[in-house]
Design a protein around this motif. Structure first.
Motif, PDB file in Angstrom:
ATOM      1  N   PHE B  98      36.060  41.730  43.651  1.00 47.57           N
ATOM      2  CA  PHE B  98      36.467  41.407  45.012  1.00 47.57           C
ATOM      3  C   PHE B  98      37.870  40.819  45.107  1.00 47.57           C
ATOM      4  O   PHE B  98      38.540  40.963  46.125  1.00 47.57           O
ATOM      5  N   GLY B  99      38.337  40.218  44.005  1.00 52.56           N
ATOM      6  CA  GLY B  99      39.748  39.837  43.938  1.00 52.56           C
ATOM      7  C   GLY B  99      40.628  41.082  43.985  1.00 52.56           C
ATOM      8  O   GLY B  99      41.686  41.096  44.618  1.00 52.56           O
ATOM      9  N   GLY B 100      40.163  42.142  43.330  1.00 57.03           N
ATOM     10  CA  GLY B 100      40.905  43.401  43.336  1.00 57.03           C
ATOM     11  C   GLY B 100      40.983  44.007  44.729  1.00 57.03           C
ATOM     12  O   GLY B 100      41.998  44.583  45.131  1.00 57.03           O
ATOM     13  N   ARG B 101      39.904  43.845  45.467  1.00 55.49           N
ATOM     14  CA  ARG B 101      39.889  44.362  46.831  1.00 55.49           C
ATOM     15  C   ARG B 101      40.853  43.562  47.714  1.00 55.49           C
ATOM     16  O   ARG B 101      41.466  44.097  48.630  1.00 55.49           O
ATOM     17  N   MET B 102      40.976  42.263  47.427  1.00 55.27           N
ATOM     18  CA  MET B 102      41.962  41.443  48.144  1.00 55.27           C
ATOM     19  C   MET B 102      43.368  41.986  47.919  1.00 55.27           C
ATOM     20  O   MET B 102      44.166  42.102  48.851  1.00 55.27           O
ATOM     21  N   LYS B 103      43.676  42.321  46.662  1.00 52.25           N
ATOM     22  CA  LYS B 103      44.993  42.869  46.326  1.00 52.25           C
ATOM     23  C   LYS B 103      45.260  44.128  47.163  1.00 52.25           C
ATOM     24  O   LYS B 103      46.337  44.294  47.744  1.00 52.25           O
TER      25      LYS B 103
END
Lengths: 374, 374
Positions: B98-103
């Motif tokens: 989900f950090g990747g989705r934030m990016k």
């Protein structure tokens, strides 16, 4: 929060505004079935059925036909955000609130809206549109509202699409209020992108937006130079989850129970048959019109452009708009719609949609309005 | 569609994956109450109660606290699309999906993501973050995931926010899996923008995303140089409908029935009490952990960073991941979660969320896994 809230028990209303419409109890029952996982094989099968049922409702063979997991406004945004790239010219026909919202969507995608404006309550003028198409031969898309919920006007979707195709434009159609309530044929009319809502003539709960994209639209999406600005609405990602075959990639958590409800709504539509549903809307409209005209109420829209499912009548001289609607709601539990934008305070909008489009409601509405006006 | 579809009757499952979690029958009942209009005075009152109840759940006095009418992914997009303008630097802590989705969200808003990456299964390293903040003193936002659903790691939200504030950054937090399941205090921790989901520890149906914005965040939104690229998620427009006072401007049609359900879910949380709910999640986690460890299953995440509501265990050598999950589903009607991304095939994720976080489920899960593994 100082005090403890208690469960909400809504008063039972008769919903005859612009939507949400009365929801069939069968659909409410489906809605409340136990939640299962959004990747459960049973749910994947349900998704496939929903896609097929939506293809029937839209009259299309488009593979990319599915519900967006958010209301009609998000379906609108899904169509624009996927098809419009910065600098793209989009011809937008506006004759009510929702054409204006289309313009706003084009702008927020960095596109250039070219407006074809007609008076609210009148249909889009095909000559004006043709003139605009001639002046903007580089336009990519013609966007318009099939059933203008803000006025009750039915634009001639088939003719507009035919014209747009002569100029090699993609066609982008708002069918929020038309789907299930009047004739609509995505493939035959050459519609490339279309969005609708669940809370109008499908009589389902609000919150989902069925959409469909033609192969031409998909080609435009896959050949974009820039990424779709919305991750949530990026159709290439969404299709990884809603796509064909058993393998589904997680994109977002689908609104499982709302999809149970949509499935049930689409079954009800399939069982009745599209043409029968369209005829029923037309018959009830005639009945309502006769009753309202007998009360001296005038329709604003010329007869041949009237939507059966959304009846806009002028508020008689000297009548207090808000007071009447409030009395209808408090004494009759009947909701009718107010005017929007420049029509606020001047008209009422009476919906006859899906499950709620029946003789009982028509009679009730006429007698309630009669009682309040007399 | 050649054949007629029939009503969908789901098998009753026990949902112990990463969400949706088992929905309380009280909430399903609320969900299926008759639909009323989205501008009905009764509905406006319900909206006000939902806002107050959400303020309690988030532990905030923020006026701009409400549910976005779409799933958590849209809530995420609402936070980024409103706060990030083209060229803005956003520090994103990533230690899972989900950090990747934030990016990805930062990129699609035209922002510049500055990544602070940690291994999946490990918490965000505060020293790394401080180092990055020192190197990027012009960063506008620090974004991170409180409860990483893909790994079961709890990041130290309070410490991360404290650090971000030292560098005058706005804080943007993913609380999809944390809200209601472990300590979270928006005002005390100085969180400026936060989003969650309804289908995790609130045990409501999926499809809504509660969000909250601080005054600092609102100031950033109202002083934007460019319009928010999403019309549907533009908080200034949304607030015209969800705002204070009796006057509400139509923006989109709210998902009325889903909001009945959220209201009921929040009442249940208020009645139990936040602290009691957090303790229950911790107690059930301990019970589950003991049972799973007795079967020889190892937790991946170090104990002090473990989320009680999302338990990630390593799949033992020689065990077929898909086969086990399929057997649990078909023979026990028990859903547990697979690994995501680089953890696919290596771990299981067992959810203990909200209504489903109870002794009966813990015992059932342990005995089912024991039976399948033996």
């Amino acid at each position: 929060m100082n005090s403890f809230a208690t469960s909400f028990i809504p008063t039972i209303r008769t919903l005859m505004g612009p939507g949400p419409s009365d929801v069939d109890p069968r659909i409410l029952t489906a809605l409340s079935r136990p939640t299962i996982g959004h990747l459960d094989p049973q749910f994947i099968q349900l998704m496939d059925e929903i896609k097929s049922l939506l293809q029937y409702a839209f009259q299309t063979k488009n593979q990319l036909t599915m519900p967006v997991s958010a209301p009609g406004s998000a379906g609108m945004e899904a169509c624009f955000a996927n098809l419009v790239e910065p600098g793209d010219k989009v011809i937008v026909c506006q004759n009510g609130v929702f054409g204006g919202r289309m313009k706003e969507n084009v702008l927020r995608c960095g596109g250039i809206p070219i407006m074809v404006e007609d008076q609210w309550g009148k249909p889009t003028d095909l000559n004006k549109l043709e003139h605009t198409l001639n002046n903007h031969s580089d336009a990519k898309i013609v966007a318009f509202v099939h059933a203008e919920t803000s006025t009750g006007v039915k634009n001639d979707a088939q003719a507009i699409c035919h014209l747009a195709k002569k100029f090699n434009c993609l066609t982008l159609v708002d069918a929020v209020t038309s789907l299930g309530g009047c004739e609509l044929s995505v493939d035959e009319w050459q519609i490339d992108a279309i969005y609708s809502g669940t809370q109008k003539c499908l009589s389902c709960v609000p919150g989902l937006s069925p959409v469909s994209f033609s192969q031409l639209a998909i080609d435009a999406i896959t050949s974009r130079k820039t990424p779709v600005q919305s991750w949530f609405l990026d159709m290439e990602l969404v299709m990884g989850y809603w796509g064909k075959g058993a393998k589904r990639a997680y994109h977002h958590t689908a609104p499982v129970n709302s999809l149970y409800a949509l499935h049930e709504a689409l079954i009800i539509l399939q069982n009745e048959g599209l043409e029968t549903a369209w005829q029923r809307h037309q018959q009830m409209h005639v009945k309502l019109r006769e009753g309202l005209q007998a009360l001296g109420l005038e329709f604003v829209v010329e007869e041949k452009y009237r939507l059966p499912q959304l009846n806009m009548v002028r508020i008689p001289e000297g009548i207090d708009d808000a007071q009447v609607r409030q009395t209808l709601l408090s004494e009759f539990n009947l909701e009718i719609g107010a005017g929007l934008g420049e029509l606020a305070g001047k008209v009422w909008r009476i919906g006859l949609m899906g499950y709620g489009c029946n003789s009982k409601n028509v009679n009730y509405c006429i007698s309630a309005i009669k009682s309040v006006l007399s």
